[in-house]
Structures are given as structure tokens and as C-alpha cells.
Design a protein around this motif. Structure first.
Motif, short mmCIF file in Angstrom:
data_model
loop_
_atom_site.label_atom_id
_atom_site.label_comp_id
_atom_site.label_asym_id
_atom_site.label_seq_id
_atom_site.Cartn_x
_atom_site.Cartn_y
_atom_site.Cartn_z
N LEU A 1 0.83 -1.20 0.00
CA LEU A 1 0.00 0.00 0.00
C LEU A 1 0.87 1.25 0.00
CD1 LEU A 1 -2.36 -1.20 2.86
CD2 LEU A 1 -2.91 -1.19 0.43
N SER A 2 0.34 2.32 -0.58
CA SER A 2 1.00 3.63 -0.50
C SER A 2 0.00 4.61 0.10
CB SER A 2 1.46 4.08 -1.88
OG SER A 2 0.37 4.19 -2.75
N VAL A 3 0.45 5.84 0.32
CA VAL A 3 -0.43 6.85 0.90
C VAL A 3 -1.63 7.05 -0.01
CG1 VAL A 3 -0.61 9.28 1.54
CG2 VAL A 3 1.46 8.01 2.11
N GLY A 4 -2.83 7.02 0.58
CA GLY A 4 -4.07 7.17 -0.17
C GLY A 4 -4.76 5.85 -0.46
N ASP A 5 -4.04 4.74 -0.37
CA ASP A 5 -4.64 3.42 -0.57
C ASP A 5 -5.46 3.04 0.65
OD1 ASP A 5 -3.43 3.24 -3.03
OD2 ASP A 5 -1.79 1.95 -2.33
N SER A 6 -6.41 2.12 0.46
CA SER A 6 -7.28 1.68 1.55
C SER A 6 -7.13 0.20 1.80
CB SER A 6 -8.74 1.97 1.23
OG SER A 6 -8.97 3.35 1.17
N ILE A 7 -7.33 -0.18 3.05
CA ILE A 7 -7.39 -1.58 3.45
C ILE A 7 -8.45 -1.69 4.53
CG2 ILE A 7 -5.48 -1.32 5.10
CD1 ILE A 7 -4.75 -4.28 4.40
N GLN A 8 -9.36 -2.60 4.34
CA GLN A 8 -10.49 -2.79 5.26
C GLN A 8 -11.24 -1.48 5.51
OE1 GLN A 8 -9.42 -4.82 8.88
NE2 GLN A 8 -8.33 -6.44 7.81
N GLY A 9 -11.38 -0.66 4.47
CA GLY A 9 -12.14 0.58 4.58
C GLY A 9 -11.41 1.71 5.29
N VAL A 10 -10.12 1.53 5.57
CA VAL A 10 -9.33 2.55 6.26
C VAL A 10 -8.22 3.00 5.31
CG1 VAL A 10 -7.93 3.05 8.28
CG2 VAL A 10 -9.81 1.44 8.46
N LYS A 11 -8.05 4.33 5.17
CA LYS A 11 -7.03 4.86 4.27
C LYS A 11 -5.69 5.01 4.98
CE LYS A 11 -9.35 7.37 0.68
NZ LYS A 11 -9.38 8.60 -0.09
N VAL A 12 -4.63 4.82 4.20
CA VAL A 12 -3.28 5.09 4.68
C VAL A 12 -3.03 6.58 4.51
CG1 VAL A 12 -0.82 4.65 4.31
CG2 VAL A 12 -2.47 2.79 4.02
N VAL A 13 -2.74 7.26 5.64
CA VAL A 13 -2.59 8.71 5.63
C VAL A 13 -1.12 9.12 5.51
CG1 VAL A 13 -2.98 10.82 6.98
CG2 VAL A 13 -4.67 8.99 7.01
N ARG A 14 -0.24 8.41 6.22
CA ARG A 14 1.17 8.79 6.26
C ARG A 14 2.03 7.55 6.46
NH1 ARG A 14 3.91 12.18 11.11
NH2 ARG A 14 6.00 12.32 10.23
N ILE A 15 3.19 7.51 5.80
CA ILE A 15 4.13 6.41 5.96
C ILE A 15 5.50 7.01 6.26
CG2 ILE A 15 5.26 4.44 4.87
CD1 ILE A 15 2.84 4.20 3.01
N THR A 16 6.12 6.58 7.35
CA THR A 16 7.49 6.98 7.68
C THR A 16 8.34 5.70 7.75
OG1 THR A 16 7.15 6.84 10.07
CG2 THR A 16 6.69 8.96 9.02
#
Length: 105
Positions: A69-84
């Protein structure tokens, strides 16, 4: 002659076990889901597990429940907001950490 005896012995062992050489599987190969190129489909409500994070100067990817997943992708209806480098933030407020904090007692 020794080579023929060893082949005969191996053949008898397989016959005794009821296993053919074609049924044996290399234990170092990845599992069936990985070999087919299909990640295991997560079900709703399944716990989200951060498997790894890959980041460069231009992009960042998180592997959550074996899905890339990258920022903006969803999993189980939850979006990825930030990745560090060490954590992933989700739109529902959760923070998934790559290495959980160890506390002393």
C-alpha cells in the motif's frame, strides 16, 4: 553397482511410504498464495499487521496484511494517511509501528 543399490533403496523407501517423488515439495519454496501472486484477502474486522515498510526519497510503501500500500490506498475501509521509516498512520487514528516499543518491568 553401488549406484544401482542406492537407487533401489530410495525407490523402496518411497514405495514403503506411499509417496511418489512427484508429490514431494521443496520446503524452501513460498506458500501457495504467494506462488499464485494473490495476497491473502483480509476480511473485515481482521487485525491489521504492519509487515514491512519500504521507502525512498520519492516514495514510500507499507506492507499491511501482506498487501503493498501507498499513501491514499485503503485496506479494510481505512485509508493510509502517512508512511514513515518506522510507522504507518491510518485515517481512523491508528498508528501501526514496525517495531513495537519494549517496556521494562
Amino acid at each position: 553397482m553401488l549406484l544401482n543399490k542406492s537407487h533401489l533403496f530410495i525407490g523402496l523407501v518411497f514405495l514403503g511410504l506411499g509417496v511418489s517423488a512427484k508429490e514431494l515439495r521443496d520446503p524452501t519454496l513460498p506458500g501457495k498464495a504467494f506462488a499464485q501472486g494473490q495476497p491473502a484477502a483480509p476480511t473485515q474486522g481482521q487485525r491489521l499487521v504492519l509487515n514491512s515498510i519500504v521507502s525512498s526519497a520519492n516514495s514510500a510503501y507499507a506492507v499491511i496484511n501482506n498487501q503493498i500500500l501507498s499513501v491514499g490506498d485503503s485496506i479494510q475501509g481505512v485509508k493510509v494517511v502517512r508512511i514513515t521509516a518506522g510507522a504507518v498512520w491510518l485515517s481512523d487514528g491508528r498508528k501501526l509501528q514496525l517495531f513495537q516499543t519494549i517496556t521494562e518491568r
